[in-house]
Motif scaffolding. Structure first.
Motif, short mmCIF file in Angstrom:
data_model
loop_
_atom_site.label_atom_id
_atom_site.label_comp_id
_atom_site.label_asym_id
_atom_site.label_seq_id
_atom_site.Cartn_x
_atom_site.Cartn_y
_atom_site.Cartn_z
N UNK A 252 -4.85 7.84 -5.88
CA UNK A 252 -5.15 7.80 -4.45
C UNK A 252 -4.21 6.81 -3.77
N UNK A 253 -3.61 7.23 -2.66
CA UNK A 253 -2.60 6.44 -1.97
C UNK A 253 -3.13 5.97 -0.61
N UNK A 254 -3.31 4.68 -0.47
CA UNK A 254 -3.72 4.09 0.81
C UNK A 254 -2.43 3.61 1.48
N UNK A 274 -12.90 20.78 5.03
CA UNK A 274 -12.81 20.27 6.38
C UNK A 274 -12.92 18.76 6.51
N UNK A 275 -13.12 18.06 5.39
CA UNK A 275 -13.19 16.60 5.43
C UNK A 275 -11.78 16.00 5.40
N UNK A 276 -11.70 14.71 5.65
CA UNK A 276 -10.41 14.01 5.60
C UNK A 276 -10.36 13.15 4.34
N UNK A 277 -9.16 13.00 3.80
CA UNK A 277 -8.99 12.24 2.58
C UNK A 277 -7.67 11.47 2.66
N UNK A 278 -7.48 10.56 1.72
CA UNK A 278 -6.20 9.88 1.58
C UNK A 278 -5.24 10.78 0.80
N UNK A 279 -3.95 10.69 1.05
CA UNK A 279 -3.00 11.43 0.21
C UNK A 279 -3.20 11.06 -1.25
N UNK A 280 -2.92 12.00 -2.13
CA UNK A 280 -3.14 11.74 -3.55
C UNK A 280 -2.09 12.47 -4.38
N UNK A 320 -11.74 11.01 -11.69
CA UNK A 320 -11.38 9.69 -12.19
C UNK A 320 -10.13 9.27 -11.42
N UNK A 321 -10.22 8.14 -10.74
CA UNK A 321 -9.17 7.78 -9.80
C UNK A 321 -8.62 6.38 -10.04
N UNK A 322 -7.33 6.26 -9.86
CA UNK A 322 -6.72 4.95 -9.71
C UNK A 322 -6.05 4.94 -8.35
N UNK A 323 -5.90 3.77 -7.76
CA UNK A 323 -5.40 3.73 -6.40
C UNK A 323 -4.34 2.67 -6.18
N UNK A 324 -3.59 2.85 -5.11
CA UNK A 324 -2.60 1.86 -4.68
C UNK A 324 -2.70 1.66 -3.18
#
Length: 379
Positions: A252-254, A274-280, A320-324
Motif C-alpha cells: 500500500x502506497x501513501x 465504488x470505494x476509494x483506496x490508496x494506490x497499491x 496481507x499488507x505492507x505499506x510505505x
C-alpha cells in the motif's frame, strides 16, 4: 427460590425439557427486566427497524449505535434514502463493511417509493420481495414494527434453540433454518411477537453466547435446556467448517506532497465497489521497487518511510499488507504513467465528508491523519 426458577415453576410441570412451548413466558419476563436500551428499540418505526437490522448483520450492537444515529440524521426516511447519492451512502456506511448491504438498502427504498407509495409494506410476503430482505429481516420488521407473529431467526436464535433441544443438525444449512422458523411460528406469542423475537436475539447475544462458555447461571431457560442438563452446551450448535480464505499480498502506497495525497477509485463492480483506496502494488515490494514504480508513473520521490504491516479479513479472502509513506516533489505527476491516469489528488481533510475509504486501510489512513468511519468523539 431465585427469580429464574420462579419464572419456570409452572412451565416445568406442563412441558418437557426441550419443548419450545416452554420458552415464551420465562423469556419475556427476563426480557422485560434485562433488555438493553437501544435507539431503534425506543422508536421502532418500520424504517428505523429495517435500517438497524441491516446494519446489525455481521456487526456488533455497540459498533452500530453511532452509525445508526448518523444515518438517521442524514437520511431520516425512505424517500431520502432512495434519493441519496451513492458516495453519500458509502460515506455513511464507511467502516461498517459489507457495502452491498447499503446498496441493497437503497434499491429496496426505490422499490418502496415506486411500488408501495413510499410506505414500507407490513406483510411478510411483500417484505420478502424487497432487495436485500430475507426471511430474518422480513420477520424482524413485520413483528417489531407491525406486531405480526412472524419469527426472526438469525445465528443467535439458532444457537439458543440448538442448545435447548440438543439439536445436532448443521445450522449452516438453509433447510435447518427453515425448520426452526416453522417450529417457532407455532410458539411465537401473538400478543408480543416483536418482543419475543428481540428477546430470543438478546438472550443469544448476551447470555447464550457463541464464543466461550455461555452464562447459564443468568439464563431464564436453563431448566428446560437439554444441553445445560448434561453440560454439553459448548458442543452446540453444529456449524459447517468455514471455507479457507484466499490470501492476497499487497503493498500500500501513501503518496503525498506538502498538501495533497493520492487516492484511486475502485471499479463499480466487485469487492468494495465504488470505494476509494490508496494506490497499491501486487505482492510485498521493496522500497527500491516502489521508487521505480512511482518514477514510471511520473512522480519524483523524495523520501520513502516503511509503515506497519496490516491484515484485513473479508468473508473469503485476506489481504496481507505492507505499506510505505512516500513524500514526493509535487502532485500531480509531470507525466501520466500506466496507473497514474486514474489517480485523484485530494486534501486529506476532504475524507471527513467525501471519498469513502474502506476500513481495510485504517492502519494506513493514519499516515494522512485521516479519520475513517465514525469520529471517535461519537463513541
Amino acid at each position: 427460590m431465585d427469580k429464574y426458577n420462579e419464572n419456570l415453576t409452572d412451565v416445568k410441570e406442563i412441558f418437557r425439557k426441550g419443548d419450545l412451548r416452554a420458552i415464551p413466558k420465562p423469556l419475556l419476563k427476563w426480557y422485560d427486566n434485562n433488555r438493553r436500551i437501544l435507539p431503534w428499540r425506543e422508536q421502532p418505526t418500520p424504517y428505523r427497524v429495517w435500517v438497524s437490522e441491516i446494519m446489525l448483520q455481521q456487526t456488533r450492537v455497540e459498533a452500530v449505535k453511532p452509525y445508526f444515529q448518523r444515518f438517521m440524521d442524514t437520511l431520516p426516511d425512505i424517500a431520502a434514502l432512495a434519493e441519496a447519492p451513492e458516495e453519500t451512502l458509502l460515506k455513511l456506511w464507511e467502516g461498517l463493511g459489507y457495502y452491498n448491504r447499503v446498496r441493497n438498502l437503497q434499491k429496496a427504498a426505490i422499490q418502496i417509493m415506486e411500488d408501495y407509495a413510499g410506505i414500507m409494506p407490513d406483510s411478510y410476503e411483500e417484505l420478502l420481495k424487497l432487495k436485500g430482505i430475507g426471511s430474518y429481516t422480513a420477520g424482524a420488521v413485520s413483528s417489531i414494527a407491525y406486531g405480526k407473529p412472524n419469527p426472526a431467526v438469525d445465528g443467535n436464535v439458532l444457537r439458543v434453540i440448538a442448545r435447548i433441544r440438543k439439536d445436532d443438525r448443521c445450522i449452516s444449512e438453509d433447510k435447518v433454518k427453515k425448520a426452526v422458523e416453522k417450529d417457532l411460528w407455532e410458539v411465537i406469542p401473538k400478543d408480543r411477537p416483536g418482543d419475543f423475537n428481540q428477546a430470543m436475539m438478546e438472550i443469544g447475544a448476551c447470555v447464550c453466547i457463541p464464543n466461550g462458555a455461555p452464562h447459564c447461571e443468568e439464563c431464564p431457560l436453563r431448566q428446560i435446556c437439554l444441553a445445560y442438563e448434561d453440560g454439553t452446551q459448548q458442543q452446540y450448535p453444529n456449524k459447517a467448517k468455514a471455507k479457507e480464505r484466499t490470501i492476497e499480498e499487497k503493498t500500500i502506497l501513501i503518496i503525498r506532497d506538502a498538501e495533497l495525497a493520492v487516492l484511486h477509485k475502485r471499479p463499480a463492480k466487485g469487492l468494495l465497489a465504488g470505494m476509494y483506496e490508496f494506490p497499491s502494488m501486487k505482492g510485498f515490494c521493496t522500497a527500491e521497487e516502489v521508487k521505480e514504480y512511482l518514477t514510471e508513473n511520473g512522480l519524483q520521490v523524495l523520501r520513502i518511510q516503511p509503515l506497519e504491516d496490516a491484515k484485513h479479513i473479508f468473508s473469503h479472502r485476506e489481504w496481507h499488507m505492507k505499506g510505505y509513506l512516500i513524500r514526493v516533489d509535487e502532485l500531480a505527476p509531470k507525466k501520466v504513467g500506466p496507473d497514474s491516469a486514474d489517480w485523484i489528488y485530494i486534501e486529506p481533510r476532504e475524507t471527513q465528508d467525501r471519498y469513502p475509504i474502506p476500513s481495510a486501510f485504517a492502519a494506513y489512513a493514519k499516515g494522512l491523519s485521516m479519520q475513517l468511519g465514525i469520529p471517535r468523539t461519537m463513541f
